[in-house]
Write an enzyme that holds these catalytic residues in place. Structure first.
Site, PDB file in Angstrom:
ATOM      1  N   ASP A 126      28.462  26.951  67.313  1.00  0.00           N
ATOM      2  CA  ASP A 126      28.716  28.369  67.615  1.00  0.00           C
ATOM      3  C   ASP A 126      27.392  29.050  67.962  1.00  0.00           C
ATOM      4  OD1 ASP A 126      27.791  28.020  64.994  1.00  0.00           O
ATOM      5  OD2 ASP A 126      28.740  29.848  64.268  1.00  0.00           O
ATOM      6  N   HIS A 180      31.577  18.922  68.205  1.00  0.00           N
ATOM      7  CA  HIS A 180      32.031  20.282  68.505  1.00  0.00           C
ATOM      8  C   HIS A 180      30.830  21.171  68.831  1.00  0.00           C
ATOM      9  CE1 HIS A 180      34.574  23.856  68.132  1.00  0.00           C
ATOM     10  NE2 HIS A 180      33.551  24.412  67.501  1.00  0.00           N
ATOM     11  N   ASP A 212      36.029  11.553  66.696  1.00  0.00           N
ATOM     12  CA  ASP A 212      34.977  12.018  67.606  1.00  0.00           C
ATOM     13  C   ASP A 212      35.608  12.822  68.744  1.00  0.00           C
ATOM     14  OD1 ASP A 212      32.583  12.440  68.869  1.00  0.00           O
ATOM     15  OD2 ASP A 212      32.540  10.461  69.847  1.00  0.00           O
ATOM     16  N   GLU A 248      31.327  18.624  63.772  1.00  0.00           N
ATOM     17  CA  GLU A 248      30.400  19.607  64.301  1.00  0.00           C
ATOM     18  C   GLU A 248      28.976  19.108  64.104  1.00  0.00           C
ATOM     19  OE1 GLU A 248      31.436  23.675  63.426  1.00  0.00           O
ATOM     20  OE2 GLU A 248      29.791  24.452  64.636  1.00  0.00           O
TER      21      GLU A 248
HETATM   22  O1  9MR Z   1      28.660  23.598  56.694  1.00  0.00           O
HETATM   23  C1  9MR Z   1      29.527  24.611  56.229  1.00  0.00           C
HETATM   24  C2  9MR Z   1      30.446  24.034  55.167  1.00  0.00           C
HETATM   25  O2  9MR Z   1      29.677  23.657  54.035  1.00  0.00           O
HETATM   26  C3  9MR Z   1      31.489  25.066  54.780  1.00  0.00           C
HETATM   27  O3  9MR Z   1      32.420  24.463  53.901  1.00  0.00           O
HETATM   28  C4  9MR Z   1      32.199  25.579  56.026  1.00  0.00           C
HETATM   29  C5  9MR Z   1      33.245  26.649  55.724  1.00  0.00           C
HETATM   30  O4  9MR Z   1      32.683  27.793  55.194  1.00  0.00           O
HETATM   31  O5  9MR Z   1      31.268  26.119  56.936  1.00  0.00           O
HETATM   32  C6  9MR Z   1      30.316  25.186  57.383  1.00  0.00           C
HETATM   33  O6  9MR Z   1      29.418  25.859  58.200  1.00  0.00           O
HETATM   34  C7  9MR Z   1      29.821  26.257  59.490  1.00  0.00           C
HETATM   35  C8  9MR Z   1      29.475  27.725  59.599  1.00  0.00           C
HETATM   36  O7  9MR Z   1      30.313  28.469  58.754  1.00  0.00           O
HETATM   37  C9  9MR Z   1      29.555  28.248  61.025  1.00  0.00           C
HETATM   38  N1  9MR Z   1      28.769  27.434  61.908  1.00  0.00           N
HETATM   39  C10 9MR Z   1      29.181  26.034  61.888  1.00  0.00           C
HETATM   40  C11 9MR Z   1      28.997  25.469  60.503  1.00  0.00           C
HETATM   41  C12 9MR Z   1      29.301  23.969  60.458  1.00  0.00           C
HETATM   42  O8  9MR Z   1      30.612  23.668  60.657  1.00  0.00           O
END
Ligand code: 9MR
Length: 758
Positions: A350, A677, A725, A734
Site C-alpha cells: 500500500d 501483493h 503466490d 504481501e
Molecule cells: O503485518 C501486520 C500484521 O501483523 C497485522 O496482523 C495486520 C492486520 O492489522 O497488518 C499487517 O500490516 C499491514 C498493514 O496494516 C498495512 N500495510 C501492509 C501490512 C502488511 O500486510
C-alpha cells in the site's frame, strides 16, 4: 462458515514415494457436493442476503420476502455469495418457488464481482401461487474462474408481491485448489554453505529409512546415506523423512538429491551463497522510497518510477498533510496544522507510511550495521560506503545507514511540533483516506492523505530509533546525531506524559492498516534501553530496570512490530554499556536462543518458529527470521556453532525446504514467490510493471487467511499450506519493510558466516 472441510488439496500427503508425486487430476469421476449453505431455511435465513430493504421471513420453513416495487429486476435480490466453482464443470441448480400472483423471477449464477465475467446461468421463470420445483443444469467456462461467485434471484421490476423460495440446492464438483508443490524432496533451492548444516525433508508415506544420494550436475554420486523417518509433521500434516548431508563439505554447483525415482530441485554448495542476499535484501528499501524518483540506473530500469506523494497531481500529498477528520473512534481528535511528511518508505504493497512499523524496520537496518561494530564474525567493509545501489553511494557514509536515514527523517517529520497539543509525540501514521485498488503507482494515487492521531507506541518507536541513530551518526554527522538525540528525548518525555494514547483497531478500516497496540510496556522498555545505551544516563537505566519486562522472558514468543522488548534486550546484550546486570542480560539472550533451538530440533523442516497454538501468524516468515536474529545474537555472544547452524537451517525453510517447495525470497531458488501483493510491483496485473525486486521476502503462510483468495482457496489449511503466490492474496503474500528488514539482518549474518567458514 465452513463450507467444505478442506478445500485445499494437499496432493502429496497420502502418496507413497515410489508412486510418484501427483495423482492424475480428473482420473476418477468428480465428487459431487452441495455447495450452498442452508438452502432449506429450517430455522434461519443466513447466509442468504437480501437487498431493497426486504426482511426474510423463515417462519414457514421457507424464505419469504415482500418484494417492493423497484424499477429493475436486479433492484430486488435474494442471494448467497462465496461460492468457489470449478472451471469446465457441470452444476445443477434446483429450487422451489411460489408467489402470490404470477411473476417472472430470474435465477442467476455468476461471478460475485459482475465486472469479472458473464453469468454462467441466467434464466427467466414464471411462478405463481402453486409451488413449483425447477432444475437447471449449466457448465462453467474453461480457464481461471473468479475466486468468488454467487447465486442470486432477481425479483424486481414487477410491482409489489410476495415470494417464497425453498430447497435451493447447487450440486456439482467442489472447487479444489491444488498447489504445485514440485519435487517431494524439499531443499534450500539457493543452496548450502560447504561447512554449514545441510538438511532436506522428503514428503513420503514410506515407513522405513530410504537410500538417498547427493548427485553432482554431471551425474556423479558425491555422497549417500539413508533418510530418517520423522512421522507426521504437525505444521503440514505431511508424513516426512529428513536427509542430513552435512558431512559433505566440498563445493558443488547444480547438485541435487535423489531418493528412489525422485529428484530435488538443483542447488549450489558454495561459500558465497549469502553474499548477494545481503545486498539484495536491502534493495527493496530503495525501490519502496516515497518522495523521490526511483532512478532506473540505480535500481534497475524496470523499477524506475516518478516520485510518489510530492504534491504533483494527481497526488495530494505529502507536502502539507492535514489531520484526519474527527472520528468517533478517535475521540473526535483532529488538529489545525499541516505537516510536510514527504519521504520515508512505503510500508508495503500500500502507499501508507506508519511510524510504528517504520520503527522496527529502520531499527533492524541500523542493527544490521551496529552488529558489525561488535561481533567477531564479520566481513570487514561488507556494509561500508558504496556497497549498495543507493543514490547516496560514495558519500563517505555506509549505504545501509543512508537507507535507514531516509525513513528516520520521515519519522522525525511525524513528530508533533512545539507549541501544538501533544507536542513531541509522533503521529501514528499517514495514508490515503480510503483504500485504492491495484495496480497503482505511488505517483498516480489520487486520494487525499491524512495524519492520524499521535500514539504512545509511535512516539516510543521514534524515541528508540532516534536514540539508536544518535550513537551511530555521532561521528559521521554530529549535527544529525544531536538532532536525533533531541527528538528522542522529547519523544520519550512526551510518551511519559501521555502513556496510554493508543491507536484503535477501528482506525485501520479505511485506506491503511491499523498497527493498533494497546500495551506499550515493551515500547517503553525498548526506548529506555536505547536512550540508556546512547547516553549512559542513570535515569534511563532506572526506567528500564524498573520495567516489568526487564527480567521477563521476552524471547519465547518472538518479536514483531507490536512486541519489541526483545529489540531492547538484544541491544543491551551487545552494545557496550555499564549496565549493572549486563551479564544476566547476555545470559537471557543465550537462554532464549537455547529454547528456540530446542524447538527447531523437533521441526522436520528446520523452521525456527513453533507457535504455541500451532497456528502461523500474519507474516510468519518474518517471525522465523526474527527468531533467527535472537539465535544469531547468541552466536555473536558465545561463538558456539550450534547457533550458527540453527540460523542457516532456518534459512533453508525460507528458501524452499517447506511443504510447498516454495522459496519465499524473490529471485532465489527454482520456484520462488514473485507475485506478492503490491500496487506497483504488480506484474501479474500489468506486464509493464515489474515483480518485486530480487531479495524481497513474502509474508508467508498465515493460518488466519483473511483475504478473499486465500480465504476461499486455502480454507481448512494446516499452517504450512496457508500460502498462495497470488497478488490478490494480501494476508499471505504481501511484502513489507519490517519483513525485509528481518531478512536483511539475517542475510548479513549468514553472509558473514559464509565467508568465515569456507
Ligand atoms: O503485518 C501486520 C500484521 O501483523 C497485522 O496482523 C495486520 C492486520 O492489522 O497488518 C499487517 O500490516 C499491514 C498493514 O496494516 C498495512 N500495510 C501492509 C501490512 C502488511 O500486510
Amino acid at each position: 462458515m465452513v463450507r467444505n472441510l478442506r478445500r485445499i488439496v494437499a496432493p502429496l500427503l497420502a502418496v507413497a514415494l515410489s508412486v510418484g508425486a501427483l495423482p492424475a487430476a480428473g482420473a476418477a469421476p468428480l465428487e459431487q457436493e452441495e455447495l450452498l449453505v442452508n438452502g432449506t431455511f429450517d430455522t434461519e435465513s443466513r447466509p442468504w442476503w437480501t437487498n431493497a430493504g426486504m426482511t426474510p421471513d423463515v417462519s414457514t420453513g421457507e424464505l419469504c420476502v415482500d418484494v417492493p416495487a423497484v424499477a429493475n429486476p436486479w433492484g430486488a435480490l435474494v442471494g448467497q455469495n462465496d461460492l468457489a466453482l470449478r472451471s469446465g464443470s457441470e452444476y445443477t441448480l434446483t429450487f422451489t418457488a411460489r408467489a402470490d400472483r404470477a411473476v417472472t423471477i430470474r435465477p442467476v449464477v455468476q461471478p460475485a464481482d459482475a465486472a469479472a465475467g458473464k453469468p454462467y446461468l441466467s434464466k427467466s421463470l414464471t411462478v405463481g401461487p402453486a409451488e413449483t420445483t425447477t432444475t437447471y443444469t449449466f457448465t462453467t467456462p474453461e480457464g481461471d474462474l473468479p475466486v468468488s461467485n454467487q447465486v442470486t434471484f432477481q425479483l424486481g421490476g414487477q410491482g409489489l408481491y410476495g415470494l417464497c423460495l425453498d430447497d435451493i440446492s447447487l450440486v456439482g464438483p467442489p472447487f479444489e485448489y491444488v498447489p504445485d508443490t514440485g519435487p517431494v524432496i524439499k531443499v534450500n533451492q539457493a543452496g548450502y554453505l560447504p561447512r554449514g548444516p545441510k538438511e532436506a525433508t522428503v514428503v513420503t508415506a514410506a515407513t522405513t529409512a530410504q537410500p538417498w544420494s547427493l548427485v553432482s550436475s554431471t551425474g556423479k554420486v558425491l555422497t549417500h546415506g539413508r533418510t530418517k523417518p520423522r512421522g507426521t509433521d504437525a505444521s503440514s500434516g505431511a508424513a516426512v523423512h529428513t536427509i542430513n548431508f552435512t558431512s559433505y563439505t566440498r563445493s558443488a554447483l547444480g547438485a541435487h538429491l535423489v531418493v528412489g525415482t525422485e529428484s530435488s530441485h538443483p542447488f549450489d554448495i558454495t561459500g558465497d551463497l549469502y553474499q548477494d542476499l545481503r545486498t539484495d535484501s536491502m534493495r527493496f528499501f530503495y525501490t519502496n522510497r516515497s518522495g523521490t524518483p526511483i532512478d532506473g540506473a540505480i535500481a534497475g530500469a524496470e523499477y524506475a518510477r516518478p516520485a510518489g506523494h510530492v504534491g504533483v497531481a494527481p497526488n495530494q500529498g505529502d507536502v502539507a498533510v492535514p489531520c484526519q477528520e474527527p472520528k468517533p473512534w478517535m475521540d473526535s481528535w483532529t488538529c489545525d496544522y499541516t505537516l510536510d511528511v514527504t519521504g520515508g518508505w512505503y510500508d508495503a504493497g500500500d502507499h501508507g507510511k506508519y511510524v510504528v512499523n517504520g520503527g522496527i524496520a529502520t531499527h533492524q537496518l541500523l542493527s544490521t550495521y551496529e552488529r558489525t561494530l561488535y561481533a567477531d564474525v564479520v566481513d570487514e567493509g561488507a556494509l561500508a560506503d558504496s556497497t549498495l545501489s543507493v543514490p547516496e553511494r560514495g558519500n563517505g557514509v555506509p549505504d545501509i545507514l543512508d537507507e535507514a536515514r531516509w525513513n528516520l527523517e520521515f519519522m522525525l517529520a511525524m513528530q508533533v511540533p512545539d507549541g501544538e497539543p501533544l507536542a513531541g509525540m509522533a503521529h501514528h501514521k499517514v495514508h490515503d483516506v480510503s483504500w485504492t485498488g491495484l495496480p497503482l503507482l505511488p505517483s498516480a494515487d489520487p486520494r487525499a492523505r491524512a495524519l492520524h492521531r499521535p500514539s504512545t507506541a509511535a512516539t516510543l518507536n521514534l524515541a528508540a530509533v532516534a536514540a539508536t541513530g544518535a550513537r551511530l551518526w555521532e561521528r559521521l554527522d554530529p549535527a544529525f546525531s544531536a538532532e536525533l538525540l533531541r527528538a528522542s528525548r522529547t519523544a520519550y518525555a512526551a510518551a511519559v506524559a501521555h502513556p496510554a494514547l493508543f491507536a484503535p483497531r477501528a482506525d485501520g478500516e479505511s485506506g491503511g492498516g491499523p498497527y493498533n497496540d494497546d500495551d506499550v510496556t515493551d515500547e517503553f522498555y525498548w526506548a529506555a534501553a536505547e536512550l540508556y545505551l546512547t547516553t549512559g544516563e542513570a535515569r534511563f537505566a532506572r526506567d528500564l530496570r524498573a520495567n516489568p519486562l526487564h527480567r521477563a522472558d521476552v524471547f519465547s514468543d518472538g518479536f514483531y512490530w507490536g512486541s519489541v522488548a526483545a529489540l531492547g534486550r538484544l541491544d543491551l546484550a551487545t552494545v557496550p554499556s555499564r549496565l549493572a546486570d549486563r551479564a544476566w542480560v547476555r545470559r537471557s539472550v543465550v537462554e532464549g536462543a537455547d529454547h528456540l533451538v530446542a524447538l527447531q530440533a523437533r521441526e522436520a523442516f528446520g523452521q525456527t518458529y513453533t507457535p504455541a497454538d500451532g497456528k502461523y501468524v500474519w507474516g510468519s516468515n518474518s517471525s522465523m527470521l526474527n527468531n533467527q536474529v535472537i539465535i544469531a545474537t547468541a552466536f555473536d555472544l558465545t561463538g558456539s556453532p550450534v547457533y550458527a547452524r540453527s540460523v542457516l537451517e532456518g534459512l533453508d525453510y525460507l528458501m524452499g525446504r517447506n511443504v510447498l517447495g516454495k522459496s519465499y525470497v524473490t529471485g532465489y531458488g527454482t520456484d520462488d514467490a514473485r507475485n506478492q501483493h503490491s500496487r506497483w510491483y504488480a506484474r501479474s496485473l500489468n506486464p509493464a510493471l515489474p515483480n518485486p525486486p530480487r531479495g524481497t521476502v513474502a509474508g508467508g503462510p498465515n493460518s488466519s487467511i483473511q483475504d478473499p483468495v486465500a480465504g476461499v482457496w486455502l480454507e481448512g489449511c494446516l499452517p504450512q499450506w496457508c500460502y498462495v503466490d497470488d497478488i490478490r492474496a494480501w494476508s499471505v503474500n504481501e511484502i513489507t519493510i519490517n519483513w525485509n528488514s528481518s531478512l536483511a539482518w539475517v542475510a548479513s549474518f549468514a553472509a558473514d558466516l559464509g565467508s568465515h567458514s569456507s
